[in-house]
Design a protein around this motif. Structure first.
Motif, short mmCIF file in Angstrom:
data_model
loop_
_atom_site.label_atom_id
_atom_site.label_comp_id
_atom_site.label_asym_id
_atom_site.label_seq_id
_atom_site.Cartn_x
_atom_site.Cartn_y
_atom_site.Cartn_z
N ALA A 164 64.39 2.51 49.70
CA ALA A 164 65.25 3.23 48.75
C ALA A 164 65.56 2.20 47.67
N ASN A 165 64.61 2.02 46.78
CA ASN A 165 64.63 0.86 45.89
C ASN A 165 65.64 0.96 44.77
N TYR A 166 65.73 2.13 44.14
CA TYR A 166 66.55 2.19 42.93
C TYR A 166 67.26 3.53 42.76
N ASP A 167 68.40 3.46 42.12
CA ASP A 167 69.11 4.65 41.65
C ASP A 167 68.56 4.98 40.27
N GLU A 168 68.14 6.21 40.06
CA GLU A 168 67.44 6.56 38.83
C GLU A 168 68.30 6.34 37.58
N GLU A 169 69.57 6.67 37.67
CA GLU A 169 70.46 6.47 36.51
C GLU A 169 70.68 4.99 36.23
N LEU A 211 67.69 4.96 60.83
CA LEU A 211 66.98 4.77 59.57
C LEU A 211 67.55 3.54 58.88
N LEU A 212 66.67 2.58 58.57
CA LEU A 212 67.07 1.38 57.87
C LEU A 212 66.57 1.47 56.44
N LEU A 213 67.48 1.56 55.50
CA LEU A 213 67.14 1.67 54.08
C LEU A 213 66.79 0.28 53.56
N ALA A 214 65.59 0.16 52.97
CA ALA A 214 65.01 -1.16 52.74
C ALA A 214 64.63 -1.36 51.28
N HIS A 215 64.41 -2.63 50.94
CA HIS A 215 63.87 -3.06 49.65
C HIS A 215 64.73 -2.55 48.48
N LEU A 216 66.07 -2.61 48.63
CA LEU A 216 66.95 -2.21 47.55
C LEU A 216 66.85 -3.18 46.38
N VAL A 241 71.76 -0.26 56.01
CA VAL A 241 71.16 -0.79 54.79
C VAL A 241 70.69 -2.22 55.07
N ALA A 242 69.39 -2.45 54.94
CA ALA A 242 68.83 -3.78 55.16
C ALA A 242 69.16 -4.67 53.97
N SER A 243 69.66 -5.86 54.25
CA SER A 243 70.15 -6.76 53.22
C SER A 243 69.04 -7.64 52.65
N ARG A 244 69.23 -8.04 51.39
CA ARG A 244 68.34 -9.01 50.76
C ARG A 244 68.87 -10.43 50.95
N TYR A 245 69.95 -10.59 51.69
CA TYR A 245 70.58 -11.89 51.87
C TYR A 245 70.64 -12.36 53.32
N GLU A 246 70.53 -11.45 54.26
CA GLU A 246 70.69 -11.82 55.67
C GLU A 246 69.99 -10.80 56.56
N GLU A 247 69.91 -11.16 57.82
CA GLU A 247 69.29 -10.29 58.81
C GLU A 247 70.23 -9.14 59.19
N THR A 248 69.66 -8.03 59.65
CA THR A 248 70.46 -6.95 60.21
C THR A 248 70.64 -7.20 61.71
#
Length: 274
Positions: A164-169, A211-216, A241-248
């Motif tokens: 779930a990479n990006y919010d369109e707005e 469900l793990l939401l990834a690659h934000l 939500v999977a983090s870009r800074y640490e492990e889940t």
């Protein structure tokens, strides 16, 4: 036998996902350093001795940056397509390189890993599902559109890492130049929150527990926003939500609800499952 999963990191700064049972495990992608991979697994009570192979989805640096050192240090087989290997520019020892083909399962212990093609601006990009004893985990990131391959495999999953990479707005109003915005949303870039939610609502199987939401995106998304969006429609599925800074945390995925599905670091370290 359950499967245990975690995201060691997820985002444009590096991607690495762990999936395993009590005996064997694999990593999907190796986009963080060997040292950081070791540190995060140790904090979770996971052992590199259980990791039997690394599967590479495509050649972008945030998916292969840590691969050469990790594979060499632990003598891990690397499953990678010839095109991805060539375009990635990484130096790997020949005896550690194994090619895979779409829809041809690879057996690693009691794990079956199956790749399938996806829409992404890379040489030979693939997603993966990992199965064992009737349990299936999907790793679905870096996808420009939800094709029939993705839908087919998503329907099978008891748990999945879903982009779930990006919010369109946020993307539209953000600071990115037009050509980069066009690449992200152009069909071979990344899934938006809306696209991911549409897939989830239309094709989530009744047995999907996590469900793990990834690659934000760091700039074009918000963890709180996407967590709230999916939680509203979760209908019993645990959203992380999977983090870009640490492990889940390590999640335990099985066919029974008689056990806890999430383990704290303390419980993992004290246990003998891993």
């Amino acid at each position: 036998m359950s499967l245990f999963i975690t995201s060691l990191n997820s985002g444009s700064n590096g991607n690495c996902y762990y999936i395993g049972n009590e005996l064997d495990a694999v990593l999907v992608d190796a986009g963080i350093s060997c040292k950081e991979t070791e540190k995060r697994m140790e904090r979770l009570g996971l052992s590199m001795k259980k990791v039997r192979a690394i599967f590479i989805s495509h050649e972008h640096s945030d998916h292969i940056r840590g691969l050469p050192v990790l594979a060499k240090k632990y003598r891990l087989p690397v499953y990678i397509t010839p095109g991805t290997l060539q375009r990635g520019g990484q130096t790997l020892q020949d005896e550690l390189v194994f090619a895979f083909r779409a829809y041809e399962p690879v057996r690693i212990g009691e794990l079956l890993i199956t790749a399938f093609p996806k829409f992404h601006d890379a040489s030979e990009p693939h997603s993966f599902v990992v199965s064992s004893n009737g349990i299936t985990i999907g790793v679905f990131t870096d996808i420009g559109a939800a094709c029939e391959h993705l839908v087919l495999h998503f329907k099978q999953c008891h748990a999945a890492f879903l982009e779930a990479n990006y919010d369109e707005e946020m993307l539209e109003k953000g600071r990115y130049p037009y050509h980069l915005k066009a690449r992200i949303r152009g069909g071979k870039g990344h899934l938006s929150n809306r696209q991911a939610l549409e897939l989830f609502l239309a094709h989530k199987p009744a047995h999907m527990t996590h469900l793990l939401l990834a690659h934000l995106s760091k700039d074009n998304n918000c963890p709180g926003l996407v967590h709230e969006l999916f939680t509203r429609h979760a209908n019993g599925t645990k959203i992380t939500v999977a983090s870009r800074y640490e492990e889940t945390p390590v999640l335990r995925i099985g066919n029974t609800q008689l056990h806890e599905s999430e383990y704290s670091i303390r419980q993992v370290l004290q246990g003998s499952l891993f």
